[in-house]
Design an enzyme around this catalytic site. Structure first.
Site, PDB file in Angstrom:
ATOM      1  N   ASN A   1     -10.116  -0.679  -0.848  1.00  0.00           N
ATOM      2  CA  ASN A   1      -8.679  -0.560  -0.591  1.00  0.00           C
ATOM      3  C   ASN A   1      -7.935  -1.049  -1.837  1.00  0.00           C
ATOM      4  OD1 ASN A   1      -6.011  -0.891   0.131  1.00  0.00           O
ATOM      5  ND2 ASN A   1      -6.437  -1.886   2.097  1.00  0.00           N
TER       6      ASN A   1
ATOM      7  N   HIS B   1      -3.695   6.706   2.938  1.00  0.00           N
ATOM      8  CA  HIS B   1      -4.029   5.436   2.290  1.00  0.00           C
ATOM      9  C   HIS B   1      -5.434   5.019   2.738  1.00  0.00           C
ATOM     10  CE1 HIS B   1      -4.173   1.410   0.967  1.00  0.00           C
ATOM     11  NE2 HIS B   1      -3.971   0.862   2.151  1.00  0.00           N
TER      12      HIS B   1
ATOM     13  N   CYS C   1       0.813  -1.221   0.000  1.00  0.00           N
ATOM     14  CA  CYS C   1       0.000   0.000   0.000  1.00  0.00           C
ATOM     15  C   CYS C   1       0.845   1.269   0.000  1.00  0.00           C
ATOM     16  CB  CYS C   1      -0.929   0.007   1.207  1.00  0.00           C
ATOM     17  SG  CYS C   1      -1.996  -1.415   1.213  1.00  0.00           S
TER      18      CYS C   1
HETATM   19  N1  ACO Z   1     -18.548  -9.510   8.192  1.00  0.00           N
HETATM   20  C1  ACO Z   1     -19.033  -9.774   9.424  1.00  0.00           C
HETATM   21  N2  ACO Z   1     -18.251 -10.098  10.473  1.00  0.00           N
HETATM   22  C2  ACO Z   1     -16.928 -10.152  10.245  1.00  0.00           C
HETATM   23  C3  ACO Z   1     -16.355  -9.889   8.989  1.00  0.00           C
HETATM   24  C4  ACO Z   1     -17.222  -9.563   7.935  1.00  0.00           C
HETATM   25  N3  ACO Z   1     -16.789  -9.281   6.693  1.00  0.00           N
HETATM   26  N4  ACO Z   1     -15.020  -9.997   9.074  1.00  0.00           N
HETATM   27  C5  ACO Z   1     -14.742 -10.324  10.338  1.00  0.00           C
HETATM   28  N5  ACO Z   1     -15.889 -10.418  11.042  1.00  0.00           N
HETATM   29  C6  ACO Z   1     -16.064 -10.766  12.459  1.00  0.00           C
HETATM   30  C7  ACO Z   1     -14.884 -11.515  13.028  1.00  0.00           C
HETATM   31  O1  ACO Z   1     -14.975 -12.890  12.766  1.00  0.00           O
HETATM   32  C8  ACO Z   1     -15.016 -11.188  14.496  1.00  0.00           C
HETATM   33  O2  ACO Z   1     -15.990 -12.015  15.044  1.00  0.00           O
HETATM   34  P1  ACO Z   1     -15.832 -12.611  16.536  1.00  0.00           P
HETATM   35  O3  ACO Z   1     -15.809 -11.398  17.441  1.00  0.00           O
HETATM   36  O4  ACO Z   1     -17.046 -13.460  16.694  1.00  0.00           O
HETATM   37  O5  ACO Z   1     -14.538 -13.368  16.523  1.00  0.00           O
HETATM   38  C9  ACO Z   1     -15.553  -9.755  14.511  1.00  0.00           C
HETATM   39  O6  ACO Z   1     -16.143  -9.546  13.214  1.00  0.00           O
HETATM   40  C10 ACO Z   1     -14.481  -8.713  14.756  1.00  0.00           C
HETATM   41  O7  ACO Z   1     -13.381  -8.982  13.904  1.00  0.00           O
HETATM   42  P2  ACO Z   1     -12.106  -8.063  13.875  1.00  0.00           P
HETATM   43  O8  ACO Z   1     -11.102  -8.614  12.907  1.00  0.00           O
HETATM   44  O9  ACO Z   1     -11.657  -7.801  15.274  1.00  0.00           O
HETATM   45  O10 ACO Z   1     -12.748  -6.719  13.261  1.00  0.00           O
HETATM   46  P3  ACO Z   1     -12.124  -5.303  13.156  1.00  0.00           P
HETATM   47  O11 ACO Z   1     -12.973  -4.324  13.817  1.00  0.00           O
HETATM   48  O12 ACO Z   1     -10.649  -5.302  13.499  1.00  0.00           O
HETATM   49  O13 ACO Z   1     -12.227  -5.000  11.572  1.00  0.00           O
HETATM   50  C11 ACO Z   1     -10.786  -4.984   9.659  1.00  0.00           C
HETATM   51  C12 ACO Z   1     -11.573  -5.844  10.650  1.00  0.00           C
HETATM   52  C13 ACO Z   1     -11.776  -4.129   8.898  1.00  0.00           C
HETATM   53  C14 ACO Z   1     -10.052  -5.894   8.699  1.00  0.00           C
HETATM   54  C15 ACO Z   1      -9.805  -4.083  10.420  1.00  0.00           C
HETATM   55  O14 ACO Z   1      -9.086  -4.854  11.357  1.00  0.00           O
HETATM   56  C16 ACO Z   1      -8.797  -3.378   9.522  1.00  0.00           C
HETATM   57  O15 ACO Z   1      -9.145  -2.516   8.743  1.00  0.00           O
HETATM   58  N6  ACO Z   1      -7.496  -3.676   9.680  1.00  0.00           N
HETATM   59  C17 ACO Z   1      -6.401  -2.941   9.030  1.00  0.00           C
HETATM   60  C18 ACO Z   1      -6.342  -3.132   7.551  1.00  0.00           C
HETATM   61  C19 ACO Z   1      -5.117  -2.420   7.020  1.00  0.00           C
HETATM   62  O16 ACO Z   1      -4.824  -1.296   7.380  1.00  0.00           O
HETATM   63  N7  ACO Z   1      -4.343  -3.082   6.184  1.00  0.00           N
HETATM   64  C20 ACO Z   1      -3.073  -2.510   5.744  1.00  0.00           C
HETATM   65  C21 ACO Z   1      -3.101  -2.040   4.397  1.00  0.00           C
HETATM   66  S1  ACO Z   1      -3.665  -3.222   3.233  1.00  0.00           S
HETATM   67  C22 ACO Z   1      -2.305  -3.726   2.293  1.00  0.00           C
HETATM   68  O17 ACO Z   1      -1.170  -3.491   2.579  1.00  0.00           O
HETATM   69  C23 ACO Z   1      -2.595  -4.592   1.068  1.00  0.00           C
END
Ligand code: ACO
Length: 321
Positions: A278, A248, A112
């Site tokens: 993204n 980003h 990214c």
């Molecule tokens: N729909 C519904 N529920 C979901 C989904 C979905 N699509 N995905 C995960 N969940 C559930 C999980 O299973 C979890 O359930 P549980 O509590 O029963 O275990 C719950 O939702 C919470 O999951 P988390 O992973 O803790 O959710 P979070 O609030 O962290 O959001 C996300 C996830 C959006 C991926 C976030 O962590 C994020 O944006 N992370 C950073 C991404 C990023 O910056 N990446 C770097 C750049 S990308 C690159 O370099 C290519």
């Protein structure tokens, strides 16, 4: 001698996958995706399009808007983690499509942060007099390394390209730019199977991005807050003097946390993950172009861009347009 962005162009594939579409294929909801990420829909390339095709379209728009001749270009740098093929690199593929030759054309693999890395390097080429007109591109077809059965990742990623033309200037142009990385976090966001790394008993899933989202989130917020404050301090610029913040486009909650720390009002924050998802290295130039085209960003504005991605890699660029 400083370098200046004289034009921006972008391209997104016409095919769009909405959150409602994903509700039909994985266990998720539009409400969950919007509230957790800010994403409503994502452009996805059709099977005939590779990264260089998207990059070429964005490059052509940037060249036309810059009102330069293609032959003026003497450097091409592309940020991408989804190149068409292992070799030749996407930079040379675009060079060929543009009918150009005999100057450096290469790709930067910084996920990214690819566009910010490419911009930083082009700035140095221009500052040293080695380039008088650089084409800098961020382009991805992340859909090709996305596991469409994995709700943790398939809701996030998308395809697109953004391009900028840089020229030398006596004005301020790029005021500050700094890159960083920490390979210690490599496993938090990675593709297990690759060009030379081929783990035994690999399954189909090994070809796709794996992410420990929550852990990435925490490091991203902390790092982005630190580098944004650092960029302003080292440039002797106060956050109130920043007209636009273009981060980003990974997650609206990450961006809001950083903007709050910088005391930047939300009107100054450029968001485009709602329609672009993204797109990794393409996300900053896509958001930038969107805000130029809708009239928000204007010549003379002070802009802070910052990125964070797999590796982990990160970087910031502060400039006057
Ligand atoms: N729909 C519904 N529920 C979901 C989904 C979905 N699509 N995905 C995960 N969940 C559930 C999980 O299973 C979890 O359930 P549980 O509590 O029963 O275990 C719950 O939702 C919470 O999951 P988390 O992973 O803790 O959710 P979070 O609030 O962290 O959001 C996300 C996830 C959006 C991926 C976030 O962590 C994020 O944006 N992370 C950073 C991404 C990023 O910056 N990446 C770097 C750049 S990308 C690159 O370099 C290519």
């Amino acid at each position: 001698m400083n370098s200046k962005i004289i034009s921006i162009g972008s391209y997104i594939p016409s095919n769009t996958v909405t959150n409602k579409d994903l509700e039909k294929t994985v266990d998720t909801t539009d409400e969950w995706i919007v509230s957790r990420t800010g994403i409503k829909q994502r452009p996805i390339a059709d099977s005939s399009q590779a990264t260089s095709d998207l990059a070429f379209e964005a490059a052509m728009t940037a060249i036309e808007r810059a009102k330069i001749e293609k032959n003026d270009i003497d450097l091409i740098i592309v940020g991408t983690c989804t190149p068409d093929v292992a070799t030749p690199n996407v930079g040379t593929l675009i060079q060929k499509r543009l009918g150009l030759s005999n100057f450096p054309a290469f790709s930067i693999e910084a996920a990214c942060s690819g566009f910010i890395y490419a911009l930083n390097i082009a700035d140095k080429f221009i500052k040293t007099g080695e380039s008088k007109c650089a084409l800098v591109v961020g382009a991805e077809t992340l859909s090709r390394i996305t596991n469409w059965d994995d709700r943790n990742t398939c809701i996030l990623f998308a395809d697109g390209a953004g391009a900028a033309i840089l020229k030398p200037t006596d004005d301020k142009g790029i005021i500050f730019s700094e890159l960083g990385a920490n390979g210690e976090y490599a496993d938090l966001l990675h593709v297990p199977y690759g060009t030379s790394r081929k783990p035994e008993k690999s399954s189909k899933d090994d070809y796709f991005l794996r992410m420990s989202g929550n852990e990435v989130f925490k490091v991203a917020v902390k790092t982005l807050e630190e580098i944004a404050i650092d960029a302003l301090k080292k440039s002797n610029i106060q956050s109130k003097d920043v007209d636009w913040f273009i981060p980003h486009q990974a997650n609206v909650r990450i961006i809001q946390a950083v903007a709050k720390r910088l005391e930047l009002p939300e009107e100054k924050v450029i968001l485009s993950m709602d329609i672009h998802g993204n797109t990794s290295a393409a996300s900053i130039p896509l958001a930038f172009d969107r805000a130029v085209q809708d009239g928000r960003i204007k010549k003379g504005d002070t802009i802070l861009m910052q990125s964070f991605g797999a590796g982990f890699t990160w970087g910031s660029v502060l400039l006057e347009l």
